[in-house]
Design an enzyme around this catalytic site. Structure first.
Site, PDB file in Angstrom:
ATOM      1  N   ARG A   1       0.855  -1.186   0.000  1.00 12.32           N
ATOM      2  CA  ARG A   1       0.000   0.000   0.000  1.00 12.32           C
ATOM      3  C   ARG A   1       0.890   1.235   0.000  1.00 12.32           C
ATOM      4  O   ARG A   1       1.899   1.294   0.707  1.00 12.32           O
ATOM      5  CB  ARG A   1      -0.926   0.028   1.215  1.00 12.32           C
ATOM      6  CG  ARG A   1      -1.909   1.209   1.125  1.00 12.32           C
ATOM      7  CD  ARG A   1      -2.700   1.444   2.388  1.00 12.32           C
ATOM      8  NE  ARG A   1      -3.483   2.662   2.239  1.00 12.32           N
ATOM      9  CZ  ARG A   1      -4.005   3.365   3.250  1.00 12.32           C
ATOM     10  NH1 ARG A   1      -3.834   2.959   4.496  1.00 12.32           N
ATOM     11  NH2 ARG A   1      -4.696   4.465   3.024  1.00 12.32           N
ATOM     12  N   HIS A   2       0.506   2.227  -0.782  1.00  8.45           N
ATOM     13  CA  HIS A   2       1.272   3.473  -0.844  1.00  8.45           C
ATOM     14  C   HIS A   2       1.385   4.124   0.539  1.00  8.45           C
ATOM     15  O   HIS A   2       0.653   3.781   1.470  1.00  8.45           O
ATOM     16  CB  HIS A   2       0.620   4.454  -1.827  1.00  8.45           C
ATOM     17  CG  HIS A   2      -0.749   4.917  -1.387  1.00  8.45           C
ATOM     18  ND1 HIS A   2      -0.934   5.873  -0.412  1.00  8.45           N
ATOM     19  CD2 HIS A   2      -1.984   4.521  -1.767  1.00  8.45           C
ATOM     20  CE1 HIS A   2      -2.220   6.071  -0.228  1.00  8.45           C
ATOM     21  NE2 HIS A   2      -2.888   5.250  -1.039  1.00  8.45           N
ATOM     22  N   GLY A   3       2.283   5.094   0.661  1.00 16.47           N
ATOM     23  CA  GLY A   3       2.464   5.806   1.926  1.00 16.47           C
ATOM     24  C   GLY A   3       1.367   6.827   2.178  1.00 16.47           C
ATOM     25  O   GLY A   3       0.553   7.132   1.292  1.00 16.47           O
ATOM     26  N   GLU A   4       1.354   7.342   3.396  1.00  9.65           N
ATOM     27  CA  GLU A   4       0.375   8.366   3.757  1.00  9.65           C
ATOM     28  C   GLU A   4       0.480   9.560   2.812  1.00  9.65           C
ATOM     29  O   GLU A   4       1.567   9.985   2.447  1.00  9.65           O
ATOM     30  CB  GLU A   4       0.610   8.844   5.191  1.00  9.65           C
ATOM     31  CG  GLU A   4      -0.408   9.880   5.651  1.00  9.65           C
ATOM     32  CD  GLU A   4       0.025  10.624   6.899  1.00  9.65           C
ATOM     33  OE1 GLU A   4      -0.619  10.442   7.942  1.00  9.65           O
ATOM     34  OE2 GLU A   4       1.008  11.391   6.832  1.00  9.65           O
ATOM     35  N   THR A   5      -0.685  10.104   2.435  1.00 13.85           N
ATOM     36  CA  THR A   5      -0.734  11.262   1.548  1.00 13.85           C
ATOM     37  C   THR A   5      -1.336  12.468   2.270  1.00 13.85           C
ATOM     38  O   THR A   5      -1.880  12.348   3.374  1.00 13.85           O
ATOM     39  CB  THR A   5      -1.593  10.977   0.302  1.00 13.85           C
ATOM     40  OG1 THR A   5      -2.962  10.811   0.728  1.00 13.85           O
ATOM     41  CG2 THR A   5      -1.120   9.729  -0.422  1.00 13.85           C
ATOM     42  N   MET A   6      -1.285  13.607   1.589  1.00 14.68           N
ATOM     43  CA  MET A   6      -1.875  14.823   2.153  1.00 14.68           C
ATOM     44  C   MET A   6      -3.373  14.660   2.370  1.00 14.68           C
ATOM     45  O   MET A   6      -3.921  15.086   3.390  1.00 14.68           O
ATOM     46  CB  MET A   6      -1.597  16.014   1.242  1.00 14.68           C
ATOM     47  CG  MET A   6      -2.064  17.342   1.812  1.00 14.68           C
ATOM     48  SD  MET A   6      -1.586  18.738   0.770  1.00 14.68           S
ATOM     49  CE  MET A   6       0.192  18.691   0.991  1.00 14.68           C
ATOM     50  N   PHE A   7      -4.068  14.008   1.426  1.00 11.05           N
ATOM     51  CA  PHE A   7      -5.510  13.796   1.595  1.00 11.05           C
ATOM     52  C   PHE A   7      -5.794  12.842   2.747  1.00 11.05           C
ATOM     53  O   PHE A   7      -6.801  12.998   3.446  1.00 11.05           O
ATOM     54  CB  PHE A   7      -6.133  13.267   0.296  1.00 11.05           C
ATOM     55  CG  PHE A   7      -6.589  14.353  -0.647  1.00 11.05           C
ATOM     56  CD1 PHE A   7      -6.130  15.663  -0.517  1.00 11.05           C
ATOM     57  CD2 PHE A   7      -7.479  14.071  -1.676  1.00 11.05           C
ATOM     58  CE1 PHE A   7      -6.548  16.664  -1.385  1.00 11.05           C
ATOM     59  CE2 PHE A   7      -7.902  15.069  -2.546  1.00 11.05           C
ATOM     60  CZ  PHE A   7      -7.440  16.363  -2.403  1.00 11.05           C
ATOM     61  N   ASN A   8      -4.950  11.828   2.954  1.00  6.20           N
ATOM     62  CA  ASN A   8      -5.088  10.973   4.140  1.00  6.20           C
ATOM     63  C   ASN A   8      -5.012  11.832   5.393  1.00  6.20           C
ATOM     64  O   ASN A   8      -5.825  11.708   6.317  1.00  6.20           O
ATOM     65  CB  ASN A   8      -3.989   9.924   4.198  1.00  6.20           C
ATOM     66  CG  ASN A   8      -4.063   8.871   3.112  1.00  6.20           C
ATOM     67  OD1 ASN A   8      -3.050   8.303   2.721  1.00  6.20           O
ATOM     68  ND2 ASN A   8      -5.256   8.563   2.610  1.00  6.20           N
TER      69      ASN A   8
ATOM     70  N   ARG B   1       0.713   8.716  -6.300  1.00  6.50           N
ATOM     71  CA  ARG B   1       1.129   8.308  -4.960  1.00  6.50           C
ATOM     72  C   ARG B   1       1.663   6.874  -4.956  1.00  6.50           C
ATOM     73  O   ARG B   1       2.555   6.536  -4.177  1.00  6.50           O
ATOM     74  CB  ARG B   1      -0.011   8.477  -3.956  1.00  6.50           C
ATOM     75  CG  ARG B   1      -1.286   7.663  -4.233  1.00  6.50           C
ATOM     76  CD  ARG B   1      -2.394   8.143  -3.306  1.00  6.50           C
ATOM     77  NE  ARG B   1      -3.640   7.393  -3.356  1.00  6.50           N
ATOM     78  CZ  ARG B   1      -4.637   7.642  -4.186  1.00  6.50           C
ATOM     79  NH1 ARG B   1      -4.524   8.608  -5.083  1.00  6.50           N
ATOM     80  NH2 ARG B   1      -5.765   6.946  -4.130  1.00  6.50           N
TER      81      ARG B   1
ATOM     82  N   GLU C   1      -7.075   2.756  -6.904  1.00  4.46           N
ATOM     83  CA  GLU C   1      -7.962   2.698  -5.739  1.00  4.46           C
ATOM     84  C   GLU C   1      -9.418   2.604  -6.195  1.00  4.46           C
ATOM     85  O   GLU C   1      -9.748   2.883  -7.360  1.00  4.46           O
ATOM     86  CB  GLU C   1      -7.742   3.950  -4.870  1.00  4.46           C
ATOM     87  CG  GLU C   1      -8.589   4.039  -3.603  1.00  4.46           C
ATOM     88  CD  GLU C   1      -8.378   2.868  -2.655  1.00  4.46           C
ATOM     89  OE1 GLU C   1      -8.804   1.742  -3.023  1.00  4.46           O
ATOM     90  OE2 GLU C   1      -7.853   3.060  -1.552  1.00  4.46           O
TER      91      GLU C   1
END
Length: 226
Positions: free
Chosen positions: A9-16, A59, A87
């Site tokens: 799974r990708h890393g944490e993003t700004m939207f997260n 991402r 996603e």
């Protein structure tokens, strides 16, 4: 020949971080997201991969390059991007406040104004949740169960063809997509009910068998437990 697939799974993003709905819309990785991914990359740095693949969202692409750059035992060329492993698509809700979105979906599903998505899914089930999301979407663009299942199946078939001469590959995808794969293909899931959401940077391991069958054998493993 079977192919081992490491789904990251990708890393944490700004939207997260900002608590916004993020499906096909995109936002950059945060500093925390990159730091977490570096731990995953270090844990996988001595694992040999014949190839690495990624969803076509940025991402995920940024994440796969972190994995590639840290790996010292693999010779990986150009990363192939696979849109089937994007996603889940949330239609008109993309980029909206996530709590307000869940409230709208809960009300469409016949519940009260609930903002805890896990409570919603526990009450109505993952499939009714998908259908309620599509109905609640003003433009009805969000993926429902059938549309998502068709895309997953198409993705597995495409991956099977691409990796027929590969023993082990890494593929960066997304939380809800990986979770939905596990609901269908993990023997610890009954195929109907929700399971825990995979963490950013976690690894889920699957096997693509030569007869075309796919199975999840490990789910949501953090770097410390690989």
């Amino acid at each position: 020949m079977a192919t081992e697939v490491y789904l990251v799974r990708h890393g944490e993003t700004m939207f997260n971080q900002l608590n916004k709905v993020q499906g096909w819309c995109d936002s950059p990785l945060t500093v925390k997201g990159i730091d977490d991914l570096k731990r995953t990359a270090r844990a996988l740095s001595q694992v040999h991969f014949d190839n690495m693949y990624s969803s076509d969202l940025k991402r995920a692409i940024d994440t796969v390059h972190l994995m590639k750059d840290a790996n010292v035992v693999s010779k990986i060329g150009k990363i192939r991007k696979l849109p089937e492993f994007r996603e889940v698509f949330f239609g008109s809700f993309e980029g909206d406040d996530i709590d307000q979105t869940w409230i709208q979906i809960a009300e469409e599903a016949g519940l009260g104004p609930e903002r805890d998505v896990q409570k919603i899914i526990n009450q109505v089930g993952i499939y009714r949740f998908r259908e309620a999301t599509k109905r609640a979407d003003p433009r009805h663009l969000a993926e429902n169960t059938e549309e998502l299942d068709e895309r997953m199946t198409r993705g597995i078939e495409n991956l099977q063809d691409l990796t027929k001469n590969e023993d082990r590959v890494l593929l960066v995808s997304h939380g809800d997509f990986i979770k939905t794969l596990a609901i269908k293909y993990w023997d610890k899931s009954d195929g109907k009910h929700d399971i825990e959401f995979p963490n950013n940077g976690s690894v889920t391991r699957g096997i693509l068998h030569k007869d075309g069958q796919f199975e999840i054998v490990d789910y949501n493993k953090d770097a410390e437990n690989l």
